[in-house]
Design an enzyme around this catalytic site. Sequence first.
Site, PDB file in Angstrom:
ATOM      1  N   TYR A 175       0.697  -1.202   0.220  1.00  0.00           N
ATOM      2  CA  TYR A 175       0.241  -0.342   0.299  1.00  0.00           C
ATOM      3  C   TYR A 175       0.796   1.245  -0.156  1.00  0.00           C
ATOM      4  CZ  TYR A 175       1.078   1.439   4.852  1.00  0.00           C
ATOM      5  OH  TYR A 175       1.680   1.251   6.455  1.00  0.00           O
ATOM      6  N   CYS A 176       0.212   1.997  -0.410  1.00  0.00           N
ATOM      7  CA  CYS A 176       0.604   3.668  -0.665  1.00  0.00           C
ATOM      8  C   CYS A 176      -0.034   4.715  -0.219  1.00  0.00           C
ATOM      9  CB  CYS A 176       1.841   4.026  -1.535  1.00  0.00           C
ATOM     10  SG  CYS A 176       0.983   3.757  -2.899  1.00  0.00           S
ATOM     11  N   THR A 177       0.145   6.209  -0.754  1.00  0.00           N
ATOM     12  CA  THR A 177      -0.581   7.001  -0.238  1.00  0.00           C
ATOM     13  C   THR A 177      -2.069   6.814  -1.457  1.00  0.00           C
ATOM     14  OG1 THR A 177       1.094   8.426   0.205  1.00  0.00           O
ATOM     15  CG2 THR A 177      -1.201   9.552  -0.443  1.00  0.00           C
TER      16      THR A 177
END
Length: 291
Positions: A175-177
């Site tokens: 996951y990331c932003t």
Amino acid sequence: MNNYKILLYYKFTEIKDPQDFKDRQLKFCKEHNIKGRILISSEGLNGTCAGLESDIDAYIQEVEKEPGFEDIEWKISYANEQVFPKLRVAVREEIVTFKTPIDISKAAKYIEPKALSELYDTGEEFVIIDGRNEYEGRVGKFKNAIVPQIDSFREFPEWFEKNKDKIVGKKVITYCTGGIRCEKLSAYLVQKGVEDVSQLHGGIFKYGEEAGGKNFEGEMYVFDNRILVPVNTVNPEIISECEHCSKKVARFINCCNAACNKQFICCESCEKEFEGGCSKDCQAKSRYKIN
């Protein structure tokens, strides 16, 4: 009043003339008083920008007219004021710098926000990896997430080589932003032999909107004047600590010493006590202008 509309977006698609695309983007944004950061390369477009709602709506229509961008996914939020100090539109070698050759077509399948939330509820074992930088994960991350101790996305391959025993052979979710870093990160993991890997569709941003943010601890770091944005409306908690007194607080400031300018977590009391310094040394240097 929430008059300002904020966009977070990306699209991997061929841009044959990045300089021409950049010039047209810059001209349109200036004409419509849109500010933010927009990166362009032959591999696509990556941006976050804000403006009055009517101007942003016009920008959305303008981008969707471009070949290959008809189905671009927009992540939208609102604010009472402009959240970017200026406009920056630039051509880069990559729209998210990784510096390691990958085949973006190998990017992992998506896992939807609600499916990830359900995975937590079932208690099934999985490894969840934060694709952002360490300082972003320090203030907010998914429950039990592995947060690589890296200062730049391009450092991930080196970190992986030292930690792959924690990942290879496991059920992995990245996951990331907003999702863009995971496109490259997940493709890299696939190339490295991680067979069961998924990437969170829409990143933390979409998870907060569609799953209420449950099991996300802390707040989401964003690259605009807001700095931190709440995600979890179900069971929110603060995980970051003031670097001076260790009080739980979700608050970044920049060191008062211009020669340092470190962005660090600091409570209001310690900001006053240290006069905005990240250390006694920086406090003194700022006070006496010894830079």
